[in-house]
Each structure stands twice: as C-alpha cells, then as structure tokens.
Write an enzyme that holds these catalytic residues in place. Structure first.
Site, PDB file in Angstrom:
ATOM      1  N   TYR A  33       0.835  -1.203   0.000  1.00  0.00           N
ATOM      2  CA  TYR A  33       0.000   0.000   0.000  1.00  0.00           C
ATOM      3  C   TYR A  33       0.867   1.248   0.000  1.00  0.00           C
ATOM      4  CZ  TYR A  33       0.873   0.962   4.992  1.00  0.00           C
ATOM      5  OH  TYR A  33       1.461   1.270   6.190  1.00  0.00           O
ATOM      6  N   ARG A 100      -7.942 -20.226  -2.013  1.00  0.00           N
ATOM      7  CA  ARG A 100      -6.912 -20.080  -0.988  1.00  0.00           C
ATOM      8  C   ARG A 100      -5.877 -21.208  -1.042  1.00  0.00           C
ATOM      9  NH1 ARG A 100      -5.254 -21.428   3.981  1.00  0.00           N
ATOM     10  NH2 ARG A 100      -4.282 -19.767   5.232  1.00  0.00           N
ATOM     11  N   HIS A 102      -1.298 -21.288  -0.488  1.00  0.00           N
ATOM     12  CA  HIS A 102      -0.182 -20.378  -0.219  1.00  0.00           C
ATOM     13  C   HIS A 102       0.642 -19.953  -1.441  1.00  0.00           C
ATOM     14  CE1 HIS A 102      -1.289 -21.478   3.843  1.00  0.00           C
ATOM     15  NE2 HIS A 102      -0.441 -20.603   4.327  1.00  0.00           N
ATOM     16  N   LYS A 147       6.557  -1.877   1.967  1.00  0.00           N
ATOM     17  CA  LYS A 147       5.343  -1.324   2.575  1.00  0.00           C
ATOM     18  C   LYS A 147       4.182  -2.289   2.381  1.00  0.00           C
ATOM     19  CE  LYS A 147       3.128   3.197   3.211  1.00  0.00           C
ATOM     20  NZ  LYS A 147       3.300   3.240   4.663  1.00  0.00           N
ATOM     21  N   GLU A 179      11.951   2.500  14.239  1.00  0.00           N
ATOM     22  CA  GLU A 179      11.014   3.533  13.770  1.00  0.00           C
ATOM     23  C   GLU A 179       9.727   3.416  14.569  1.00  0.00           C
ATOM     24  OE1 GLU A 179       9.670   2.796   9.726  1.00  0.00           O
ATOM     25  OE2 GLU A 179       9.754   0.632  10.061  1.00  0.00           O
ATOM     26  N   LEU A 204      10.982   1.370   7.180  1.00  0.00           N
ATOM     27  CA  LEU A 204      10.392   1.855   5.933  1.00  0.00           C
ATOM     28  C   LEU A 204      11.097   3.174   5.609  1.00  0.00           C
ATOM     29  CD1 LEU A 204       8.044   1.336   3.880  1.00  0.00           C
ATOM     30  CD2 LEU A 204       6.909   3.213   5.036  1.00  0.00           C
TER      31      LEU A 204
END
Ligand code: PDD
Length: 286
Positions: A33, A100, A102, A147, A179, A204
């Site tokens: 994202y 579903r 993996h 991210k 962070e 990040l």
C-alpha cells in the site's frame, strides 16, 4: 458529501466498496500500500510514492495493476470525486483473488483499491505541545522496507501506545530505535545534530523522511543518518516523528523522560515550517 472509492476498475460509493473474500490481501496480507497526503487538493510527493509502490510490488513479485499514467488518472479522479482538499489518499494493491492456497496463483490479476479520507490539520498549540512516545520491542519481520499491508505488530504497538496515553510507539531492536509504528523517528542531539536511522531492511524509507533530509541539506542543517539508542533519545535536545499524515510532529516526551523543556524545539519547528512550504510548492502536483 458522500465518499467514493475506486475498486478494480469502478468508482463506487464508499459504503459499497468491497473486495472478494478470497482476495489474497484479506487472506494472507499478500499486498502492498501507499498513503500520500493531499493538501489544498493536491497530492504531495506523488512520484516518490509511486516509485516506492513499484519497488514494494517488485519485491513481492506482484505485477503492477496498471501503467503509471493510468494510475495517476485514477488517483486524481478519486481526489476529485471526493472533493478532497485536506486529507490522504490510500492506495492498495494485492496479488488478487484466487482459491486459498499459499503459493502464488497462476492466473490472478492484481487487485487495486484507492480511497480518500479527509483529515484536519493540528492547530499551533497541539504542534507546540508535541506528542508522547513510548518504546516497545520491535517484533516485526526482517523486511520492514517493504510497505506491505501486513501491519499486525504496528497495530498492536499503536494500540499499546494509545493505552499508555501516548501518540506513538518507537520500536526498538538491539537497544536501537528502528522507527514508529507508522512514522519514522528523529532526534536532535545536544550538539544540535539531526539524526535519523539509515535506510535499510529494518525501516520503511519514509517519503517524508527523504523530503526532510533534502530540506535539511538545503537549509544547511547538520544531519546524519545513523541508529540511535533509547537512552540517546531520552537525552536528546529535541525529537520528532515524520510521515505522510503527520508531516513533522514534535515529540516532547519519550517514556517517562520529558524532552527539552517539554515544548516543541526550534529545530523541529523550523523543519516543520520548511516542510509546510514544500507542500505548498514544489512537493505538490496538480
Ligand atoms: N505510514 N514507518 C512506517 C512503519 C510507516 O507505516 C510509515 C507510513 C512511515 C513513514 O513513511 P512516509 O513518510 O512515506 O509516510 C514510516 C503510513 C502513513 C500509514 O501506514 O498510514
């Protein structure tokens, strides 16, 4: 004014914005994202956010959902349809919908969602009062540079901060601050040097972080990218956090230790001002 979201090719009322139960983001947190600020209706640091999105996608081997120019059109359209002046744009790409299992699915197309959210900016008093930080162990995986939407440690850390009456939690690995749970961490030492951890797999690499470093350099401020310990943070002259939504937010307490005189420091306020000027000018895209 009703909110509008973009979901896989369609603009829909926010309340009706839905993805499939077998979206891999929902089942595996298999996605990435970005969050970009919108100020005066303009996106801040759009290109760097899209560069980082591309990098996150590459690292997870998820195909780009569309070419950048098309994505920019969607982002602008979401800002426009929401009549967003001040707030944030949220953009999420997952590996898509598949039964579903993996391993990567063979035929799933990446799923794209873009939403907008209004946000108020803090007043001068809130900025000057600063925020309180607690420190917690960093229990995350070793690729915090990506991210991803897998944010459970961040969610638990932020909740712990809120329950302690703090705004943010600084995560600590081997005695050194990595962070915040949704922000980068900064201190100004007693010698007046700006310090933030170097970019690596442990943090990040914040877009706001990169902009602040650029502004510090331009203003001729003394800065260094290196790790700092919790103890050094508690002894700092000033401290602050940065992110697309908090910009430069002064920190006036770390655990039980008041930082400086308990009010935002002058170095931090100067950087906040420089950042605000940047968002009003070269940092904003039409
Ligand atoms: N968070 N570190 C972490 C763990 C983050 O989640 C973020 C951003 C940052 C700051 O990055 P940037 O300056 O690019 O916003 C650092 C966003 C805002 C969020 O999750 O809402």
């Amino acid at each position: 004014m009703s909110r509008v979201a973009y979901v896989n090719g369609r603009y829909v009322p926010h309340n009706d914005a839905m993805v499939h139960v077998e979206d891999r983001g929902y089942q595996f947190a298999d996605g990435v994202y970005e969050v970009a600020a919108v100020i005066r209706g303009r996106l801040i640091d759009e290109e760097p956010h899209l560069d980082r999105l591309d990098r996150s996608l590459r690292e997870l081997r998820i195909a780009a959902p569309m070419a950048r120019p098309a994505l920019k059109v969607v982002m602008r359209e979401v800002v426009r349809r929401n009549r967003l002046k001040t707030g944030l744009l949220y953009l999420q790409v997952t590996r898509g919908v598949a039964r579903r299992d993996h391993p990567f699915p063979k035929n799933a197309a990446p799923a794209l969602v873009v939403t907008a959210k209004r946000l108020g900016l803090p007043g001068q008093k809130a900025i000057e009062d600063g925020v309180k930080i607690i420190t917690i162990p960093d229990v995350r995986w070793e690729r915090c540079d990506i991210k991803t939407i897998a944010l459970l440690p961040n969610v638990l850390g932020k909740q712990q901060a809120r329950e302690a009456g703090a705004f943010e939690a600084w995560q600590v690995r081997d005695g050194m601050v990595t962070e915040g749970t949704s922000t980068n961490a900064w201190i100004i030492t007693q010698d007046g040097e700006l310090v933030t951890r170097e970019a690596s797999h442990a943090i990040l690499n914040g877009i706001t972080r990169l902009t602040i470093l650029k502004l510090a350099e331009r203003e001729g401020l003394k800065f260094v990218e290196r790790s700092f310990s919790v103890d050094e943070a508690r002894r700092a002259r000033e401290a602050f956090i940065s992110s697309a939504t908090s910009f430069v937010t002064p920190v006036t307490q770390v655990d039980q230790q008041v930082i400086g005189n308990g009010k935002a420091g002058s170095f931090t306020l100067r950087l906040r001002q420089a950042y605000e000027a940047y968002t009003a000018g070269e940092g904003a895209t039409a």
